[in-house]
Write an enzyme that holds these catalytic residues in place. Structure first.
Site, mmCIF file in Angstrom:
data_model
loop_
_atom_site.group_PDB
_atom_site.id
_atom_site.type_symbol
_atom_site.label_atom_id
_atom_site.label_comp_id
_atom_site.label_asym_id
_atom_site.label_seq_id
_atom_site.Cartn_x
_atom_site.Cartn_y
_atom_site.Cartn_z
ATOM 1 C CG ASP A 7 -0.340 0.200 2.415
ATOM 2 O OD1 ASP A 7 0.815 0.268 2.614
ATOM 3 O OD2 ASP A 7 -1.148 0.292 3.445
ATOM 4 C CB THR A 65 2.038 -2.984 11.019
ATOM 5 O OG1 THR A 65 0.695 -3.251 10.488
ATOM 6 C CG2 THR A 65 1.924 -1.675 11.970
ATOM 7 C CG HIS A 96 9.823 -26.212 10.680
ATOM 8 N ND1 HIS A 96 9.644 -26.261 12.259
ATOM 9 C CD2 HIS A 96 10.731 -26.700 10.115
ATOM 10 C CE1 HIS A 96 10.709 -26.788 12.188
ATOM 11 N NE2 HIS A 96 11.340 -27.169 11.098
ATOM 12 C CG HIS A 131 7.603 -29.517 9.002
ATOM 13 N ND1 HIS A 131 7.573 -29.256 10.409
ATOM 14 C CD2 HIS A 131 9.024 -29.951 8.968
ATOM 15 C CE1 HIS A 131 8.458 -29.238 11.107
ATOM 16 N NE2 HIS A 131 9.644 -29.872 10.418
HETATM 17 C C1 RB5 Z 1 -2.268 2.499 6.352
HETATM 18 O O1 RB5 Z 1 -2.080 3.779 6.810
HETATM 19 C C2 RB5 Z 1 -1.913 1.283 7.419
HETATM 20 O O2 RB5 Z 1 -2.993 1.227 8.209
HETATM 21 C C3 RB5 Z 1 -1.608 0.150 6.810
HETATM 22 O O3 RB5 Z 1 -0.483 0.434 5.941
HETATM 23 C C4 RB5 Z 1 -0.981 -1.115 7.405
HETATM 24 O O4 RB5 Z 1 -0.081 -0.713 8.518
HETATM 25 C C5 RB5 Z 1 -2.197 -1.887 8.170
HETATM 26 O O5 RB5 Z 1 -1.880 -2.908 8.694
#
Ligand code: RB5
Length: 145
Positions: A7, A65, A96, A131
């Site tokens: 994204d 994240t 695994h 596995h």
């Molecule tokens: C976008 O701002 C953010 O929410 C996205 O990149 C992500 O971290 C979502 O899990």
């Protein structure tokens, strides 16, 4: 062929991975975004569909994240997406879990580490054996839901 998508949070990290690993001979199918703000589940869906259609063997998904991408990707039957942030887990999710998608956070990892983790993910083979039985149990759960 490796599918890669992000994204708006992951554009620079995605470019850095493509640049570094293309030099090692990996070929990438870029699923976007190129910079336009977008919703990570849409990118995860496009990438997972390419893998499930057999057009790409593995995928790399990047968001802020890595968590949103991993939640979305794991909704697809046959996708085993792993949120990766260290080399041990990245190696073992291939050995695994036979993970076919790795997810990383552009706001939580440096680019050098992300490139190193992507390289580990793309060059480590599944061990099979006991596995595989566990993956078959996951598939059985998917088929029951
Ligand atoms: C976008 O701002 C953010 O929410 C996205 O990149 C992500 O971290 C979502 O899990």
């Amino acid at each position: 062929m490796i599918a890669i998508g992000c994204d708006h949070a992951g554009v620079e990290m995605k470019k850095a991975i493509i640049e570094a690993l293309s030099l090692q001979g990996f070929e990438f199918m870029d699923m976007g975004t190129d910079g336009e703000p977008c919703d990570y589940p849409d990118v995860a869906a496009s990438l997972c569909n390419e893998i499930l259609a057999g057009h790409c063997e593995k995928g790399i998904l990047i968001c802020g994240t890595g968590i949103g991408m991993s939640i979305a990707a794991n909704k697809f039957k046959g996708i085993r997406a792993a949120l990766c942030s260290d080399s041990f887990s990245t190696r073992f999710t291939r050995l695994h879990n036979d993970a076919n998608v790795m997810c990383m956070g552009a706001r939580t990892l440096g680019q050098g580490l992300a490139i190193e983790l992507a390289e580990i993910f793309l060059t480590t083979s599944f061990e099979g054996g006991r596995h595989q039985r566990r993956l078959d149990l996951i598939t059985a759960i998917e088929n029951k839901e």
